[in-house]
Design a protein around this motif. Sequence first.
Motif, short mmCIF file in Angstrom:
data_model
loop_
_atom_site.label_atom_id
_atom_site.label_comp_id
_atom_site.label_asym_id
_atom_site.label_seq_id
_atom_site.Cartn_x
_atom_site.Cartn_y
_atom_site.Cartn_z
N LEU A 235 0.83 -1.20 0.00
CA LEU A 235 0.00 0.00 0.00
C LEU A 235 0.86 1.25 0.00
CD1 LEU A 235 -2.84 -0.92 2.51
CD2 LEU A 235 -3.02 -0.71 0.04
N GLN A 236 0.46 2.22 -0.76
CA GLN A 236 1.16 3.48 -0.82
C GLN A 236 0.26 4.59 -0.31
OE1 GLN A 236 4.36 3.54 -1.83
NE2 GLN A 236 4.23 1.31 -2.10
N ASP A 237 0.85 5.76 -0.07
CA ASP A 237 0.07 6.91 0.37
C ASP A 237 -0.56 7.55 -0.86
OD1 ASP A 237 -1.07 8.88 1.81
OD2 ASP A 237 0.79 9.93 2.31
N LEU A 238 -1.61 6.92 -1.39
CA LEU A 238 -2.21 7.32 -2.65
C LEU A 238 -3.23 8.41 -2.45
CD1 LEU A 238 -2.80 3.71 -4.01
CD2 LEU A 238 -0.92 5.24 -4.61
N THR A 239 -3.62 9.04 -3.56
CA THR A 239 -4.71 10.00 -3.50
C THR A 239 -6.03 9.23 -3.46
OG1 THR A 239 -4.77 10.09 -5.92
CG2 THR A 239 -3.40 11.72 -4.79
N ALA A 240 -7.07 9.93 -3.06
CA ALA A 240 -8.39 9.31 -2.97
C ALA A 240 -8.89 8.94 -4.37
CB ALA A 240 -9.37 10.24 -2.29
N ALA A 241 -9.80 7.97 -4.40
CA ALA A 241 -10.35 7.53 -5.67
C ALA A 241 -11.37 8.52 -6.23
CB ALA A 241 -11.00 6.15 -5.52
N SER A 242 -11.88 9.41 -5.40
CA SER A 242 -12.89 10.38 -5.85
C SER A 242 -12.82 11.62 -4.96
CB SER A 242 -14.30 9.78 -5.76
OG SER A 242 -14.64 9.52 -4.41
N GLY A 243 -13.45 12.69 -5.44
CA GLY A 243 -13.49 13.92 -4.64
C GLY A 243 -14.23 13.72 -3.34
N ARG A 244 -15.30 12.92 -3.36
CA ARG A 244 -16.04 12.70 -2.11
C ARG A 244 -15.22 11.88 -1.13
NH1 ARG A 244 -18.76 9.72 -6.05
NH2 ARG A 244 -18.71 7.45 -5.79
N GLY A 245 -14.42 10.93 -1.63
CA GLY A 245 -13.54 10.17 -0.75
C GLY A 245 -12.50 11.06 -0.10
N ALA A 246 -11.94 11.99 -0.90
CA ALA A 246 -10.95 12.92 -0.36
C ALA A 246 -11.57 13.82 0.69
CB ALA A 246 -10.36 13.75 -1.49
N ALA A 247 -12.79 14.31 0.43
CA ALA A 247 -13.46 15.19 1.39
C ALA A 247 -13.79 14.44 2.67
CB ALA A 247 -14.73 15.76 0.77
N ALA A 248 -14.22 13.18 2.55
CA ALA A 248 -14.53 12.38 3.74
C ALA A 248 -13.29 12.11 4.56
CB ALA A 248 -15.20 11.07 3.33
N ALA A 249 -12.17 11.80 3.89
CA ALA A 249 -10.92 11.55 4.61
C ALA A 249 -10.45 12.81 5.32
CB ALA A 249 -9.86 11.06 3.63
N GLY A 284 -21.10 15.33 1.56
CA GLY A 284 -22.35 15.35 0.80
C GLY A 284 -22.87 13.99 0.43
N VAL A 285 -22.40 12.95 1.12
CA VAL A 285 -22.82 11.58 0.82
C VAL A 285 -23.51 11.01 2.05
CG1 VAL A 285 -22.08 9.25 0.19
CG2 VAL A 285 -20.93 11.25 -0.81
N GLY A 286 -24.70 10.45 1.87
CA GLY A 286 -25.42 9.84 2.98
C GLY A 286 -25.05 8.38 3.13
N LEU A 287 -24.50 8.01 4.29
CA LEU A 287 -24.21 6.61 4.59
C LEU A 287 -25.24 6.09 5.58
CD1 LEU A 287 -20.33 6.27 5.13
CD2 LEU A 287 -21.67 5.75 3.09
N PRO A 288 -25.52 4.79 5.54
CA PRO A 288 -26.39 4.22 6.59
C PRO A 288 -25.70 4.31 7.94
CG PRO A 288 -25.56 2.51 5.10
CD PRO A 288 -25.13 3.81 4.53
N ARG A 289 -26.46 4.06 8.99
CA ARG A 289 -25.97 4.32 10.35
C ARG A 289 -25.05 3.24 10.89
NH1 ARG A 289 -23.59 5.20 14.02
NH2 ARG A 289 -24.09 6.27 15.98
N THR A 290 -25.24 1.99 10.52
CA THR A 290 -24.49 0.91 11.17
C THR A 290 -23.33 0.43 10.29
OG1 THR A 290 -25.83 -0.88 10.25
CG2 THR A 290 -26.62 0.16 12.28
#
Length: 356
Positions: A235-249, A284-290
């Motif tokens: 594993l490398q210190d890669l960029t996120a796969a998407s803008g929403r992934g980057a924002a969540a991280a 801006g992404v809705g995830l389920p609670r559990t």
Amino acid sequence: MASHRRSSQSGLTQTVRVTVLSAAVATAAAAMAPPAVARPGDTARDDRSGGTVKSQVDRLYEQAERATEKFNEAGERAGALRRKVAEATDRVARGQERVNHMRTALGMIAAAQYRSGAVDPALQLLLSSDPDGYLERAATLDRVSDRQGEQLKALLGAQRALRQERTEAARMLGELEQTRKAVEHHKREVESKLATARRLLNALPEADRRAYARASRSGGTRTLDHAGGGVLGGLQDLTAASGRGAAAAMAARSAVGSPYAWGANGPGAFDCSGLMQWAYGRAGVGLPRTSQAQRYAGRHVPLSEARPGDLVIYRDDASHVGMYVGNGQVIHAPYPGARVRYDPANMMPISSVTRP
């Protein structure tokens, strides 16, 4: 008509209030209950071995975490049921208003016919000084009668629909009460496990308590050596796969240092799945609670292809979740008493990696 809505809502609303009140009483009673204690045999083992205490505490935290996710699931279901009960209450009120309006209209027609005199049409024809005019009025009366018949049928249909709505609302209220009991059951289970874990930790020497607080969930180090190989060696210190992934991280990084609180989803405290839901909510992404539902909230990817923002799901029952943030590490809310932090992604058995 507004008065009908208020009166029809009051019965169900009062029932909902009673349900909520009973939940508050049950919660208070659970909070006042004495904390659970370990078995006598456990105490003897605790005093002899710090390692045994650590394994016991880890096991208790794991069990509490499973109960926490069940608590979250039951709470989410209770919230959905409350919304449905409110919608059903409103439908019942509208149905009652419609029935009342139809009854009023039919009553007006019946009163008008009574005032005009319910005389046999044949006799009226014989006594009429204007037979042609009478026949025209009689035809109008027939049309009124036909319309009245249709209105009667509509009224009966509206009354049946109203009864069905009331029955459905009552069913959902019963289901809500059962769900509330499930919430309280899981709440008591979590509190019992955590109380026992706290007792065990408090019995340890201070140095051992500090060591436990510093350790990761697996007892390993806080960083990961890529040169060491293994599952995460590539594993490398890669960029996120998407803008929403980057924002969540980025949001997850901003939560580092926040306290763990079971059942919490931010912004000041979190449990494991609550942190994921909050971080992706900031993106801006809705995830389920559990964590169990979050496991299926996106596309599964191999661990070797994990990118920042991906959800790392732990254990076969998906009872824990963290967010991959690069460099072989996740950010997660570990357990009560610990704060949101970085830990090695392989700190415990991984069941899947999900990319929302």
